[in-house]
Design a protein around this motif. Sequence first.
Motif, PDB file in Angstrom:
ATOM      1  N   ILE A   1       0.847  -1.202   0.000  1.00  0.00           N
ATOM      2  CA  ILE A   1       0.000   0.000   0.000  1.00  0.00           C
ATOM      3  C   ILE A   1       0.879   1.247   0.000  1.00  0.00           C
ATOM      4  CG2 ILE A   1      -1.584   1.360   1.429  1.00  0.00           C
ATOM      5  CD1 ILE A   1      -2.783  -1.318   2.404  1.00  0.00           C
ATOM      6  N   MET A   2       1.914   1.222   0.864  1.00  0.00           N
ATOM      7  CA  MET A   2       2.780   2.398   0.968  1.00  0.00           C
ATOM      8  C   MET A   2       3.481   2.673  -0.366  1.00  0.00           C
ATOM      9  SD  MET A   2       5.714   3.185   3.789  1.00  0.00           S
ATOM     10  CE  MET A   2       7.097   2.388   3.008  1.00  0.00           C
ATOM     11  N   LEU A  41       0.668   3.741  -3.330  1.00  0.00           N
ATOM     12  CA  LEU A  41       0.097   5.090  -3.292  1.00  0.00           C
ATOM     13  C   LEU A  41       1.176   6.169  -3.396  1.00  0.00           C
ATOM     14  CD1 LEU A  41      -2.829   4.661  -0.744  1.00  0.00           C
ATOM     15  CD2 LEU A  41      -2.987   5.174  -3.165  1.00  0.00           C
ATOM     16  N   THR A  42       2.384   5.857  -2.899  1.00  0.00           N
ATOM     17  CA  THR A  42       3.483   6.817  -3.080  1.00  0.00           C
ATOM     18  C   THR A  42       3.859   6.904  -4.556  1.00  0.00           C
ATOM     19  OG1 THR A  42       4.324   6.332  -0.877  1.00  0.00           O
ATOM     20  CG2 THR A  42       5.841   7.412  -2.383  1.00  0.00           C
ATOM     21  N   LEU A  52       9.304  12.904  -0.570  1.00  0.00           N
ATOM     22  CA  LEU A  52       9.349  11.517  -0.095  1.00  0.00           C
ATOM     23  C   LEU A  52       9.253  11.477   1.424  1.00  0.00           C
ATOM     24  CD1 LEU A  52       9.781   8.485  -0.607  1.00  0.00           C
ATOM     25  CD2 LEU A  52      12.236   8.889  -0.449  1.00  0.00           C
ATOM     26  N   HIS A  76       5.639  11.742   2.356  1.00  0.00           N
ATOM     27  CA  HIS A  76       4.914  10.476   2.144  1.00  0.00           C
ATOM     28  C   HIS A  76       5.179   9.519   3.302  1.00  0.00           C
ATOM     29  CE1 HIS A  76       2.970  10.774  -1.730  1.00  0.00           C
ATOM     30  NE2 HIS A  76       4.057  11.271  -2.290  1.00  0.00           N
ATOM     31  N   PHE A  84       2.471   8.507   6.155  1.00  0.00           N
ATOM     32  CA  PHE A  84       2.010   7.108   6.124  1.00  0.00           C
ATOM     33  C   PHE A  84       1.813   6.599   7.541  1.00  0.00           C
ATOM     34  CE2 PHE A  84       2.650   2.503   6.206  1.00  0.00           C
ATOM     35  CZ  PHE A  84       1.735   2.104   5.247  1.00  0.00           C
ATOM     36  N   PHE A 139      -5.096   3.999   6.685  1.00  0.00           N
ATOM     37  CA  PHE A 139      -3.783   3.873   6.048  1.00  0.00           C
ATOM     38  C   PHE A 139      -3.783   4.331   4.592  1.00  0.00           C
ATOM     39  CE2 PHE A 139      -2.482   1.070   9.549  1.00  0.00           C
ATOM     40  CZ  PHE A 139      -1.165   1.471   9.702  1.00  0.00           C
ATOM     41  N   LEU A 140      -4.935   4.676   4.059  1.00  0.00           N
ATOM     42  CA  LEU A 140      -5.011   4.944   2.620  1.00  0.00           C
ATOM     43  C   LEU A 140      -5.201   6.429   2.304  1.00  0.00           C
ATOM     44  CD1 LEU A 140      -7.475   2.016   1.732  1.00  0.00           C
ATOM     45  CD2 LEU A 140      -4.986   1.961   1.781  1.00  0.00           C
ATOM     46  N   TRP A 168      -3.223   9.257   3.597  1.00  0.00           N
ATOM     47  CA  TRP A 168      -2.225  10.192   4.120  1.00  0.00           C
ATOM     48  C   TRP A 168      -1.959  11.371   3.177  1.00  0.00           C
ATOM     49  CZ3 TRP A 168      -0.299   5.575   1.866  1.00  0.00           C
ATOM     50  CH2 TRP A 168       0.642   5.747   0.868  1.00  0.00           C
ATOM     51  N   ALA A 225      -2.871  11.976  -7.860  1.00  0.00           N
ATOM     52  CA  ALA A 225      -2.751  11.302  -6.561  1.00  0.00           C
ATOM     53  C   ALA A 225      -3.603  12.020  -5.520  1.00  0.00           C
ATOM     54  CB  ALA A 225      -1.292  11.273  -6.122  1.00  0.00           C
ATOM     55  N   ILE A 250      -7.171  10.911  -5.742  1.00  0.00           N
ATOM     56  CA  ILE A 250      -7.397   9.585  -5.144  1.00  0.00           C
ATOM     57  C   ILE A 250      -7.443   9.695  -3.618  1.00  0.00           C
ATOM     58  CG2 ILE A 250      -6.357   7.308  -4.770  1.00  0.00           C
ATOM     59  CD1 ILE A 250      -5.141   7.603  -7.607  1.00  0.00           C
ATOM     60  N   PHE A 251      -6.461  10.411  -3.056  1.00  0.00           N
ATOM     61  CA  PHE A 251      -6.414  10.555  -1.595  1.00  0.00           C
ATOM     62  C   PHE A 251      -7.652  11.290  -1.089  1.00  0.00           C
ATOM     63  CE2 PHE A 251      -1.670   9.975  -1.958  1.00  0.00           C
ATOM     64  CZ  PHE A 251      -1.607   8.846  -1.152  1.00  0.00           C
TER      65      PHE A 251
END
Lengths: 102, 550
Positions: free
Chosen positions: A83-84, A87-88, B259, B262, B266, B313-314, B316, B329, B332-333
Motif C-alpha cells: 500500500i505504501m 500510493l506513493t 518523499l 509520504h 504514512f 492507512f489509505l 495520508w 494522486a 485519489i487521496f
Amino acid sequence: MDEHEHPHVATVGSYVVIFLILVALTVLTVFTALSPLGHWHAPVALGIAVVKATLVFLFFMHLLHSPKLTWLVAGGTFVWLGIMFALTLADYWSRGIVGRYQ
Amino acid sequence: MSTVAYSPPKAEPIPVAGDYGPETRVDYINCAWGVRSWLLTVDHKRIALLYLFAITAMFFLGGAFAVLIRIELLTPKSDLFEPDTYNRMFTMHGIVMTFFFLIPGVPSVLGNFLLPIMLGAKDLAFPKLNLASWYIYILGCLLTLAGIIWGGIDTGWTFYTPYSTRSAHTSVMPVAVGVLVLGFSSILTALNFIVTTHTMRAPGLTWFKLPLFVWSSYATSLVVMLGTPVITTTLVLVAVERFAGVGIFDPKAGGDPVLFQHLFWFYSHPAVYIMILPAMGVISELVTAFSRKTIFGYQFVAFASMAIAVFGFLVWGHHMFVSGQSPYASTIFSLISYVVAIPSAVKVFNWTATLYKGSISWATPMLYAIGFIGLFTIGGLTGLVLASPPVDVHVTDTYFVVAHFHYVMVGGTIMAYMGGLHYWWPKMTGRMYPEGWAKAAALLVFFGFNLTFFPQFLVGYAGMNRRYASYVDEFQVLNVLSTAGASILGFGFLLPFGYFGWSLRYAKAAGPNPWGATGLEWTTESPPPPHNFEVTPTVTLPPYEYATHN
C-alpha cells in the motif's frame, strides 16, 4: 501436527549454513556494486536484498515451520508495505501526466 | 481453577466511608510497599498507574508550552518571544502533546489497566514486556527533555525536511531519537494487547461478546504495529542524511523532500486514529453505562473500528495537497478520505441512537461523553472540508487547520480520556471523586475549549497563518477570545489534578460497581485484587445487557 505441542527445532548447523549464504550474498552485493551494470545496479542489488530478507524470514524468524496465522501476519505486513509503495508511486508516476496535458 | 458465571451486576447505593475500606483486604495497591515494589512491578494495574504519572507530567509540560503560545498571541506583534523562540514553543508543544500524551494516553493508562480485567485475565500476556515498554517510554521522554533543555527544536512536530536535515540548528536529533525510542514502547504495548486479546479471553467471552473498548484497543494495536516501524525508519533516514550526507530527501544529492512527507504521513495520519480509536472505545462504554441501554448496532460499531484502522492507512496524501504531489494522486487521496468518514459517522450515529429512549444520567463521565460526540463531530466534518483539495489549498497552514485538529484531538481524545478517567477512577483507586467539583471541571473544559478553538476557525478562514508569532491587527479580537478560552480550559484541566489527589485520602469508598454498569471489570473489587479475580469468570451474556439488568 500441532506446532504448539511439537515445535520444529532447527539445528545449529542449519543456522550456520544460512549465515554463510547471507555473508556470500553480501560479498556478491559489493562485487556487483563495483561492476559495470549500468541501469541494472539497483534491480540486481534489490534482488539480492530480497533473497537475503527471505532467508532471514524463513529460517532466522522461523516462518518456514510456523502456523498459518503467523504466515498471515507476515503476509499482512507485506500488503501494508505494498500500500505504501503503490500510493506513493501513484504520486511519482502521475506527475509527468500533468505536464503532458498543460 | 474453579469458575463463576458472569451475570450483569446490580446497581448499588453509593457507600459511605468505611463500608468498603480498601485497607481491610489485599488489593493491587496495598499488596506490596516501597518504591522498589512499584519500579519492578509486572502487574498491569500498577504499570498503568506508572504511565498515569508520567503521562500527566508530559501533559502539563505540553500544556505549559500552549499557555506561552497563547500569551504571545494576545497581541499582534511578537513582543514576548523572538520569532525563533516562538518556533521552538509550538514545535515542543506539538511534539510533547502528540507523541508523549495523545498517542500513548488512553492505551497506556486505561488500556493497560482495563484490557486484562475486561477479558477476565490475570494480566497481559507478557507482563515483563509491559514493564519494559514503560521504561522505554521514560527513556524516550528523557531524551526529548534533554533536547528541549539543550536548545530546543524548531522544525514543527512534523520534522519536515529540509528543516530537520539542513536548516535547523537546534537539538533535532535528541528529540527525534526520543520519538524513535518511544515508538518501540508503543509497539511492545500493541503486541501485548493483540496477543492478550487472542489468547487470554475468559471462558465464554467470544469475539462478539467483547466490550467495544477492547475492540477499539485491538484495532488501534494493529495500526500501531503496522505504522510505527515506518516513522522509526524515516527518522533513521533523517539521521543518515543529516550526519552522513546520503541523498535521501535532499534534491541536490539526488533525494526528494516530498518523499519524507509520504513516509511521515504514512504513519502520522494513522496516528490520528491511534489517538482517536481508543477514545471512541471509551465513549461506547460511557454512553451505554449512563443511558442504561445496550449499544445500538454492536457489530457495526465493532467493525467500524476495524474499517477505520484499515482505511486510515489509505488517506495520508490529504496532508500533502500543496506539497507538489501530483493532482491525480491528490484526487485519489481526497476520495478515500471521504470514505474513511463513513465508519466514523457510523459510530456517532450509533452512540446517538443508543441515547434515544435511554435512562440518561448526567454524571461527570457522561458530560465528557456528550461533549466528545459534539466536538468530535465538528472536528470530523471540518476534516471533510479539508479533504477537498480546492478548499484545502485555500486554508492550508492557517488556523482553520489548527482548530480542526484540536477539535479532534482535544475535543475528542482528551474529552474521552478525562471521561474514562472519571468513570474508572473508583475502580482504579477504590474511592469516588467529588461529583460537584468534577461536573464543574467538565463544564469549564467544554466552554473553555470552545472559546479557545472556535474563534480559530474564523480567524483561520479569514487567512491567519499558523506558526507565526505576529499577525495583522484585524485578527486581534478573535485571538484575545482564544487566549481567554485557553485560560479557562487550563483551569478546567488543573481542577481534576487537585480533586483526584484529594479523593485518594478523603473521598467516599467505592464499591465494586458504583455505576451499576455491566462488564467484567465491575464484577471484581475496587481496587481489584493483585490477580484481578478471585475465581476465573465465565461469560454467558452478550455485552451491555442493561435490559436484563434493568
